[in-house]
Design a protein around this motif. Structure first.
Motif, PDB file in Angstrom:
ATOM      1  N   CYS A   1      -4.187  -8.303   5.972  1.00 54.84           N
ATOM      2  CA  CYS A   1      -3.260  -8.343   4.845  1.00 54.84           C
ATOM      3  C   CYS A   1      -3.562  -7.243   3.839  1.00 54.84           C
ATOM      4  O   CYS A   1      -4.725  -6.976   3.535  1.00 54.84           O
ATOM      5  N   VAL A   2      -2.501  -6.651   3.320  1.00 61.87           N
ATOM      6  CA  VAL A   2      -2.572  -5.800   2.139  1.00 61.87           C
ATOM      7  C   VAL A   2      -1.849  -6.570   1.044  1.00 61.87           C
ATOM      8  O   VAL A   2      -0.650  -6.816   1.131  1.00 61.87           O
TER       9      VAL A   2
ATOM     10  N   ILE B   1      -4.828  -0.295   2.430  1.00 65.13           N
ATOM     11  CA  ILE B   1      -4.111  -0.246   3.710  1.00 65.13           C
ATOM     12  C   ILE B   1      -5.080   0.045   4.849  1.00 65.13           C
ATOM     13  O   ILE B   1      -5.061  -0.626   5.891  1.00 65.13           O
TER      14      ILE B   1
ATOM     15  N   LEU C   1       2.030  -7.063   4.742  1.00 66.76           N
ATOM     16  CA  LEU C   1       1.989  -5.961   3.779  1.00 66.76           C
ATOM     17  C   LEU C   1       2.831  -6.357   2.574  1.00 66.76           C
ATOM     18  O   LEU C   1       4.057  -6.385   2.654  1.00 66.76           O
TER      19      LEU C   1
ATOM     20  N   ILE D   1       0.190   2.723  10.171  1.00 61.65           N
ATOM     21  CA  ILE D   1       0.481   1.294  10.328  1.00 61.65           C
ATOM     22  C   ILE D   1       1.179   1.045  11.664  1.00 61.65           C
ATOM     23  O   ILE D   1       0.785   0.148  12.420  1.00 61.65           O
TER      24      ILE D   1
ATOM     25  N   PRO E   1       3.033  -2.640  -0.158  1.00 62.11           N
ATOM     26  CA  PRO E   1       1.894  -1.779   0.150  1.00 62.11           C
ATOM     27  C   PRO E   1       2.019  -0.330  -0.305  1.00 62.11           C
ATOM     28  O   PRO E   1       1.013   0.366  -0.425  1.00 62.11           O
TER      29      PRO E   1
ATOM     30  N   LEU F   1       6.537  -7.344   6.104  1.00 64.05           N
ATOM     31  CA  LEU F   1       6.518  -6.395   4.997  1.00 64.05           C
ATOM     32  C   LEU F   1       7.323  -6.974   3.846  1.00 64.05           C
ATOM     33  O   LEU F   1       8.470  -7.381   4.032  1.00 64.05           O
TER      34      LEU F   1
END
Length: 186
Positions: free
Chosen positions: A66-67, A125, A138, A157, A141, A168
């Motif tokens: 995870c970001v 990231i 994300l 990515i 991000p 996302l």
């Protein structure tokens, strides 16, 4: 696969999610969009097991990278140590390679306080990619990244997370196109 089936969640008596369903297949990218406060980050917290839904079913791999919206870097650790802290010391070579590709090789021994906001985002990231799990989340991000750097990070990515479901979260519609994502509006 990431799957939420008829998930509801409340903070006290305020409903955040009500009967929300979402499926992200292996190798698919889904961009979750919606107004601030509609529950996008709550969805990620539920998938990560940081929140428990009041009802519904959640299916997610045990190991999800995870970001977060915030960089969440450990202030007293170097850039390299922040990355290997999550990825493991056995991933030091991978971490160094990804940091180099992200344009951060000159700062791997620096502490986060010495970095710009965009550099911190890239470290966050890289940390998620170096520790790549069976899914990737994300949450906003690319905030603070210029177009060229964003493009570099998207290529990384797509390569490092190939084959895993990617969720996302972004307010930027262009991100859906750049990430070849299916858009789900909340």
């Amino acid at each position: 696969m990431l799957k939420l089936d008829n998930v509801s969640f409340s903070y006290g008596d305020k409903d955040i999610l009500k009967g929300f369903s979402l499926e992200v297949s292996d190798g698919e990218t889904v961009l979750l969009s919606g107004e601030s406060g509609c529950g996008k980050t709550t969805v990620t917290r539920i998938i990560l097991g940081l929140e428990k839904p009041t009802s519904g079913v959640v299916e997610a791999p045990e190991n999800v990278s995870c970001v977060f919206q915030e960089d969440r870097l450990v202030p007293h650790l170097s850039v390299l140590h922040n990355v290997t802290l999550c990825a493991g010391k056995d991933k030091k070579e991978t971490a160094e390679k990804l940091l180099f590709e992200a344009g951060l090789s000159g700062v791997i021994r620096e502490k986060p306080a010495k970095l710009s906001g965009g550099m911190k985002r890239r470290v966050a990231i890289v940390r998620a990619l170096a520790a790549m799990g069976d899914a990737l989340i994300l949450d906003e991000p690319f905030n603070g990244l210029d177009a060229e750097t964003k493009e570099t990070m998207i290529k990384m990515i797509r390569r490092e997370a190939a084959g895993v479901p990617i969720l996302l979260i972004s307010h930027n519609a262009e991100d859906a196109e750049l990430m070849s994502a299916r858009v789900v509006n909340m």
